[in-house]
Write a protein that holds these residues in place. Structure first.
Motif, mmCIF file in Angstrom:
data_model
loop_
_atom_site.group_PDB
_atom_site.id
_atom_site.type_symbol
_atom_site.label_atom_id
_atom_site.label_comp_id
_atom_site.label_asym_id
_atom_site.label_seq_id
_atom_site.Cartn_x
_atom_site.Cartn_y
_atom_site.Cartn_z
ATOM 1 N N UNK A 96 0.938 -1.221 -0.057
ATOM 2 C CA UNK A 96 0.054 0.022 0.029
ATOM 3 C C UNK A 96 1.047 1.288 0.105
ATOM 4 N N UNK A 97 1.897 1.150 0.815
ATOM 5 C CA UNK A 97 2.779 2.360 0.795
ATOM 6 C C UNK A 97 3.670 2.646 -0.375
ATOM 7 N N UNK A 98 4.204 1.367 -1.191
ATOM 8 C CA UNK A 98 5.001 1.457 -2.191
ATOM 9 C C UNK A 98 3.782 1.881 -3.405
ATOM 10 N N UNK A 99 2.737 1.378 -3.394
ATOM 11 C CA UNK A 99 1.700 1.881 -4.750
ATOM 12 C C UNK A 99 1.595 3.330 -4.534
ATOM 13 N N UNK A 100 1.466 4.184 -3.536
ATOM 14 C CA UNK A 100 1.289 5.369 -3.620
ATOM 15 C C UNK A 100 2.384 6.247 -3.950
ATOM 16 N N UNK A 101 3.480 5.752 -3.679
ATOM 17 C CA UNK A 101 4.901 6.549 -4.113
ATOM 18 C C UNK A 101 5.084 5.838 -5.532
ATOM 19 N N UNK A 102 4.570 4.938 -6.255
ATOM 20 C CA UNK A 102 5.069 4.498 -7.379
ATOM 21 C C UNK A 102 6.268 3.882 -7.608
ATOM 22 N N UNK A 103 6.986 3.585 -6.555
ATOM 23 C CA UNK A 103 7.944 2.774 -6.411
ATOM 24 C C UNK A 103 8.009 1.203 -6.499
ATOM 25 N N UNK A 104 7.090 0.674 -7.208
ATOM 26 C CA UNK A 104 7.085 -0.754 -7.304
ATOM 27 C C UNK A 104 7.182 -1.094 -8.627
ATOM 28 N N UNK A 105 7.642 -2.465 -8.790
ATOM 29 C CA UNK A 105 7.788 -2.962 -10.138
ATOM 30 C C UNK A 105 7.092 -4.382 -10.041
ATOM 31 N N UNK A 106 6.509 -4.477 -11.185
ATOM 32 C CA UNK A 106 5.732 -5.758 -11.128
ATOM 33 C C UNK A 106 6.335 -6.757 -12.264
ATOM 34 N N UNK A 107 6.750 -7.967 -11.842
ATOM 35 C CA UNK A 107 7.243 -9.119 -12.739
ATOM 36 C C UNK A 107 6.234 -10.089 -12.886
ATOM 37 N N UNK A 108 6.209 -10.358 -14.033
ATOM 38 C CA UNK A 108 5.236 -11.650 -14.321
ATOM 39 C C UNK A 108 5.952 -12.830 -14.768
ATOM 40 N N UNK A 109 5.456 -13.768 -14.104
ATOM 41 C CA UNK A 109 6.229 -15.256 -14.078
ATOM 42 C C UNK A 109 5.827 -15.865 -15.543
#
Length: 198
Positions: free
Chosen positions: A185-198
Motif C-alpha cells: 500500500x505504501x509503495x503503490x502510493x509512491x509509484x516505486x513498485x515493479x511488477x514482474x510477471x512469471x
C-alpha cells in the motif's frame, strides 16, 4: 342322443396342449429375465460443472456453467445444483472443463482469500502490464531498491480494460500476506513498485 363326453384327465389335457403351454412358459421366462437385467430406475442428480477451463478468480456467469446428470455415487459432497448459487461468485482456484462445482470451488467476499491471507487491489502502471496480468498468473512485486516485497503472488482477477492510467479499471485483485499488503500500500502510493510477471 349322444352320451356326454367324459372330462379330460389332467395328464391328457397337458399332453394335448403341450405346445401352447411350452410357448407360454418360454414367454414368461423371457419376461422375467429381461426384468432382472433391466437397469434400476434413473435416480441421477443434476449438478453444475465448469463448461471450460477457468482460472482462479473468475467471476462465474451462466455461460460458464453446464448442467450434467450424475449417478449418486459420483456426486461430490456439497455439489451445487442451482445456477443462482454460483452466478456472481469467484472461483477460489483454477478448474478444468467438466469439474463439478462445489461450495469449496467458489468464494465470495472474505472467503476469496485463503486462511492467513488477504486480498488487495494492485494498481497496474501500464496497459502492457495490464494485458499480461491474468487470473491464475503468478507475479513478483519488487521495490525500487531491488528487494522482493512479495513473491509468487496469486492473481485472482484482472482488469477488464487497459484504459485509464491509475484508475480502478487498471487494478488487479491479488492475494498476499497482511504484512506484504501494508508494505505494498505504501509503495503503490509512491509509484516505486515493479511488477514482474512469471
Amino acid at each position: 342322443m349322444k352320451p356326454p363326453r367324459a372330462p379330460l384327465s389332467l395328464p391328457r389335457f397337458l399332453r394335448l396342449r403341450r405346445r401352447p403351454l411350452a410357448a407360454l412358459c418360454t414367454f414368461v421366462a423371457v419376461l422375467t429375465g429381461l426384468w432382472a437385467l433391466s437397469p434400476p430406475p434413473d435416480d441421477r442428480t443434476t449438478v453444475l460443472v465448469a463448461g471450460a477451463a477457468l482460472p482462479a478468480g473468475t467471476v462465474l456467469g451462466r455461460g460458464d456453467l453446464v448442467a450434467r446428470p450424475l449417478p449418486p455415487e459420483a456426486v461430490p459432497e456439497a455439489a451445487i445444483t442451482e445456477p443462482d448459487a454460483l452466478v456472481g461468485r469467484a472461483l477460489a482456484g483454477p478448474v478444468t472443463a467438466g469439474t463439478v462445482l462445489t461450495e469449496a470451488s467458489v468464494a465470495s467476499g472474505e472467503r476469496l482469500a485463503r486462511p492467513g491471507m488477504v486480498v488487495i487491489a494492485l494498481p497496474l502502471p501500464s496497459g502492457g502490464i495490464a494485458a499480461l496480468v491474468r487470473p491464475g498468473a503468478e507475479i513478483d512485486l519488487i521495490a525500487s531498491d531491488g528487494a522482493t516485497v512479495a513473491g509468487q503472488v496469486r492473481v485472482l482477477s484482472a482488469p477488464e480494460t487497459a484504459e485509464g492510467f491509475g484508475a480502478a479499471s487498471r487494478a488487479a485483485l491479488i492475494e498476499v500476506s497482511p504484512d506484504a499488503a501494508a508494505r505494498l500500500a505504501q509503495l503503490a502510493q509512491t509509484g516505486s513498485l515493479t511488477i514482474a510477471v512469471r
